[in-house]
Design a protein around this motif. Structure first.
Motif, short mmCIF file in Angstrom:
data_model
loop_
_atom_site.label_atom_id
_atom_site.label_comp_id
_atom_site.label_asym_id
_atom_site.label_seq_id
_atom_site.Cartn_x
_atom_site.Cartn_y
_atom_site.Cartn_z
N GLY A 1 39.75 51.59 42.43
CA GLY A 1 40.18 51.51 43.82
C GLY A 1 40.02 50.15 44.45
O GLY A 1 40.50 49.91 45.56
N SER A 2 39.37 49.20 43.76
CA SER A 2 39.21 47.86 44.33
C SER A 2 40.53 47.07 44.18
O SER A 2 41.41 47.46 43.40
N ARG A 3 40.63 45.99 44.93
CA ARG A 3 41.87 45.19 44.90
C ARG A 3 42.05 44.54 43.53
O ARG A 3 41.11 43.98 42.95
N LEU A 4 43.26 44.62 43.03
CA LEU A 4 43.56 43.98 41.73
C LEU A 4 43.50 42.46 41.89
O LEU A 4 42.89 41.75 41.10
N PHE A 5 44.15 41.98 42.96
CA PHE A 5 44.18 40.53 43.19
C PHE A 5 43.14 40.16 44.25
O PHE A 5 43.47 39.73 45.35
N ASP A 6 41.85 40.38 43.92
CA ASP A 6 40.81 39.94 44.86
C ASP A 6 40.72 38.41 44.78
O ASP A 6 41.24 37.80 43.84
N PRO A 7 40.08 37.78 45.76
CA PRO A 7 40.06 36.30 45.78
C PRO A 7 39.53 35.67 44.50
O PRO A 7 40.06 34.66 44.03
N ALA A 8 38.48 36.26 43.94
CA ALA A 8 37.88 35.66 42.74
C ALA A 8 38.85 35.73 41.57
O ALA A 8 39.05 34.74 40.84
N THR A 9 39.49 36.89 41.39
CA THR A 9 40.44 37.04 40.28
C THR A 9 41.67 36.17 40.50
O THR A 9 42.16 35.52 39.56
N SER A 10 42.16 36.13 41.73
CA SER A 10 43.36 35.33 42.01
C SER A 10 43.07 33.85 41.77
O SER A 10 43.91 33.12 41.21
N THR A 11 41.87 33.39 42.17
CA THR A 11 41.51 31.99 41.95
C THR A 11 41.41 31.69 40.46
O THR A 11 41.91 30.67 39.97
N ALA A 12 40.75 32.62 39.72
CA ALA A 12 40.61 32.43 38.28
C ALA A 12 42.00 32.38 37.62
O ALA A 12 42.26 31.53 36.75
N LEU A 13 42.89 33.27 38.05
CA LEU A 13 44.24 33.29 37.48
C LEU A 13 44.97 31.98 37.78
O LEU A 13 45.65 31.41 36.92
N LEU A 14 44.82 31.51 39.03
CA LEU A 14 45.50 30.28 39.43
C LEU A 14 45.01 29.10 38.57
O LEU A 14 45.82 28.33 38.04
N VAL A 15 43.70 29.00 38.41
CA VAL A 15 43.14 27.91 37.58
C VAL A 15 43.62 28.05 36.14
O VAL A 15 44.00 27.07 35.49
N PHE A 16 43.65 29.30 35.65
CA PHE A 16 44.10 29.51 34.28
C PHE A 16 45.55 29.06 34.11
O PHE A 16 45.89 28.38 33.14
N TYR A 17 46.40 29.41 35.08
CA TYR A 17 47.82 29.03 34.97
C TYR A 17 48.04 27.53 35.13
O TYR A 17 48.99 26.98 34.59
N VAL A 18 47.16 26.87 35.88
CA VAL A 18 47.29 25.40 36.01
C VAL A 18 47.01 24.74 34.66
O VAL A 18 47.69 23.79 34.26
N LEU A 19 46.04 25.27 33.93
CA LEU A 19 45.51 24.55 32.77
C LEU A 19 45.96 25.08 31.41
O LEU A 19 45.93 24.33 30.42
N ALA A 20 46.36 26.34 31.34
CA ALA A 20 46.67 26.91 30.02
C ALA A 20 48.04 26.46 29.52
O ALA A 20 48.95 26.21 30.31
#
Lengths: 649, 116
Positions: free
Chosen positions: A582-601
């Protein structure tokens, strides 16, 4: 064809062979030559345009290629005669190269270029005397204007039939001075107004501040032009290939073969070929800029900054080009003469944020900062800065470890300023486009087919809910038969379409989950859990390795909504998506991690294919992939925990 | 009385300046360098061998050093130029460079790197 750099050798080659030339990579060599044919008196002559060299005995890749060619050690390249191209304004330097080449004993001819420039400096030539003194046919030629090409062909043909002779006199230390004195006359007006103008331009273009400003303006102009001019042809290619895919789908029976052709072959290759206009425009503009003589000066401006990270100034252009797309960026690393510098640049180029990442950035930044355009803008700019910093730091690490070694000294010949050769630039562009298309049609096509297979198999049964929705859509359509009111018919048709779209999303989600790529994603879920990714996000990340832009369409399907052109709408809907608890899928921590991952991967298989092609080995492509993925993972993990540390989970 | 020992007058060493300390318009001859053999070979092939004379077009302070060797302009990074020692010529003719230097004073230029 052998000659010093910047003597007009390639212009002459282009004029002799035109579009009948192609780039040749000889086994074991990291530099390339161009091979082309032309006709002379009914006979066909094949020319090999070797890279420009200052001497053939240097321990440099281009010198080694020349030595191997002259010694007949290159596969399929056994020269019958050598055409030495020398610059009339610097005859002594050309003759030094001629003397070392003459010692090979092969038949020779000489083409003297830049005679127009020499004449403006007050020099006169006695070509017949030069020919008599050298003992080989000598002709004047101007590749830019096409003058003297017939004479060059004739000289090569006659040299081919002549008996090679070694010039005993050439061993005399004063031989070069004597030949120059005997064949050149008139006062040399070096230091005239033209040279003073060159001095002033050099002072401006290499000035720490003014030179930097001019360079940034030139690069900005190039990139604005690329994006401005490439937009229409890119749209046409996208729509054209989309139309072809639609026609194939409409005219072939539904099934795996159609899916392979439409989604795997046409769709996959379209994703790469769409960048062809950007690549063509970039190489055309760079060729023009290089031809003006400016690029050699600009290299010094950037060298001051880049050398701190172990890269030469010439690496700036490939890195900047990678902001459009890593493919042309990596290809333009050919401008870098030192092999280590070139390799380091190729390895870090994909860190720069390419246009394919923009869609993901927009989506994630909008999810992170839905009501703050300022913060969203800063985060967006931060993505670009993070990629650039990662590239420079990685280059510094590589140059101090696996690519350790001295760089080639930063010494460049600064060619005279002149108007660019548009014909030559077009031929260069044509050549680069062919190389790119060949790559897209072979390695990249194979990758696309494999990725299609991973997504298309094994086949999932259509879920019961999707079948039910399809049945309801059919019933709604049937109800329109008894209606006469147009607005009611339209409403029913819209309802039917919505039901079918929903059914398609459910079926696509089932296929994603059942497919090999979905299974791989789920299997890797524990590895991505520390970044906050659940199984759906892991599958979306894994499918992005085909191309980053796939993330958006995959995640919207997996979360259970259709894709839309409206970024804000998609971001709003994804922001509402929840996990099993029931928690948010795109919470701030996950969204930030995803953003950093997409910048660098490195989530772009075509980039790996081009890296392999340009470095000549899968080893470097593998290193690039592993390094970038590792850096992306570690920094994404760190970013997630920093955000969690601020209590923003 | 012990004989007076007179020390022989030392031959003045020629002035040798790093290329970066030359000024715009200066003519000089390459004297020596602390480069690797491979780097020396590259410079030699480009025409910048020992005893090659050149004219400074842009002095190497805060940017590349640009020199003219024969009809060719070469740009050298400050780091590279610093490692090339030169003998400045006192007259415009390249042939007199070596002669100039045999008589030249030994003191290095005191005004430091020149600006172009």
């Amino acid at each position: 064809m052998v000659g010093n750099p910047n003597v007009g050798k390639t212009s002459l080659f282009n004029r002799l062979c035109g579009v009948r030339a192609k780039t040749a990579n000889f086994p074991g060599s990291t530099v390339e030559a161009r091979v082309g044919t032309c006709r002379s008196g009914g006979a066909e002559i094949e020319f090999v345009d070797l890279p420009g060299v200052y001497a053939i005995d240097l321990e440099l890749p281009e010198s080694k290629l020349c030595r191997d060619c002259l010694a007949g050690r290159l596969e399929g390249c056994m020269p019958e005669a050598l055409l030495v191209v020398v610059d009339a304004t610097n005859l002594a330097r050309g003759l030094r190269l001629f003397r070392s080449i003459a010692s090979t004993g092969r038949p020779l001819a000489v083409a003297v270029t830049m005679t127009d420039l020499a004449r403006t400096r007050g020099l006169s030539f006695d070509i017949a005397r030069l020919s008599a003194l050298l003992g080989v046919p000598c002709v004047e030629a101007n590749g830019r204007e096409g003058r003297g090409t017939d004479e060059v062909r004739a000289a090569v043909a006659s040299a081919r039939e002549a008996t090679p002779q070694l010039l005993a006199a050439s061993l005399d230390p004063k031989w070069i001075d004597d030949i120059v004195a005997a064949s050149i006359g008139g006062p040399n007006t070096l230091g005239t107004d033209t040279d003073r103008l060159t001095d002033r331009l050099d002072a401006a273009f290499t000035h720490p501040v003014l030179g930097g400003a001019v360079f940034l303006a030139a690069m900005a102009a190039i990139f604005v032009t690329i994006f401005w001019l490439a937009d229409i042809p890119m749209t046409l290619i996208e729509e054209g290939l989309g139309w072809v895919g639609g026609m194939v789908a409409a005219n072939m029976p539904e099934g795996d073969l159609t899916s392979l052709l439409v989604d795997g072959v046409i769709g996959g290759v379209a994703g790469t070929v769409v960048f062809l206009p950007q690549i063509c425009i970039l190489f055309f503009l760079l060729a023009l800029l290089e031809d003006t003589g400016y690029l050699a000066r600009a290299a010094f401006v950037m060298d001051r900054i880049m050398c701190r990270f172990g890269l030469p100034g010439t690496a700036f252009v490939p890195l900047l080009s990678s902001h459009a797309c890593a493919l042309p960026g990596i290809m333009s690393a050919r401008l870098i003469p030192d092999p280590r510098d070139r390799l380091a640049t190729i390895l870090v180029a994909p860190f720069m944020s390419c246009s394919a990442r923009v869609g993901v950035y927009v989506l994630l930044v909008t999810i992170l900062f839905p009501s703050s355009p300022l913060l969203a803008g800063l985060a967006f700019a931060g993505c670009y800065a993070l990629g650039a910093i990662a590239a420079l730091v990685t280059a510094a690490i590589f140059r101090r470890t696996i690519l350790r070694g001295p760089s080639r000294p930063m010494v460049l010949e600064l060619p005279p300023y002149r108007l660019p050769d548009v014909r030559g630039a077009l031929l260069t562009t044509f050549d680069r486009a062919l190389v790119f298309l060949k790559n897209a049609g072979t390695v990249i096509l194979a990758i696309c087919i494999v990725m299609w297979w991973l997504q298309a198999y094994p086949k999932a049964d259509t879920p019961a809910l999707a079948q039910e929705l399809e049945a309801r859509a059919a019933m709604v359509e049937a109800e329109t038969a008894v209606l006469s009111d147009t607005s009611s018919i339209e409403a029913k048709m819209a309802e039917s379409e919505a039901l079918r779209a929903e059914a398609e999303v459910i079926a696509a989600r089932a296929q994603q989950e059942q497919s090999f790529s979905g299974q791989i994603g789920r299997a890797l879920e524990p590895a991505f859990a520390p970044l906050g990714l659940d199984d759906r996000l892991t599958v979306a990340v894994m499918t992005s390795f085909l191309a980053r832009e796939v993330f958006r369409s995959t995640i919207t399907v997996l979360v259970g909504q259709g894709d839309s052109d409206d970024d804000t709408k998609v971001a709003d809907e994804l922001a509402q998506a929840t996990r099993a608890d029931g928690s948010r899928l795109f919470d701030p921590a996950t969204s930030t991690a995803l953003l950093v991952f997409y910048v660098l991967a490195l989530q772009c298989l075509p980039t790996l294919a081009v890296t392999r092609r340009e470095t000549g080995s899968w080893k470097w492509a593998a290193l690039q992939f592993v390094w970038m993925s590792s850096v992306a993972y570690l920094l994404a993990f760190a970013a997630r925990h920093i955000v969690l540390g601020f209590g923003l989970a | 009385m012990a004989p007076v020992m007179t020390e022989p007058t030392p031959t003045p060493e020629p002035v040798r300046l790093p290329l970066t300390q030359l000024r715009r318009g200066d003519r000089a001859m390459v004297s020596a360098s602390s480069l690797t053999d491979d780097d020396k070979a590259v410079l030699r092939a480009m025409g910048l061998d020992e005893h090659a004379t050149f004219t400074v077009c842009r002095a190497g302070s805060g940017g590349p050093c640009i020199i003219q060797v024969d009809a060719m302009r070469l740009g050298l990074s400050p780091d590279l130029a610093r490692r090339i020692l030169t003998r400045p010529c006192e007259c415009p003719e390249s042939s007199c460079c070596a002669v100039d230097q045999a008589q030249a004073p030994t003191a290095p230029r005191a005004d430091g790197p020149a600006n172009g």
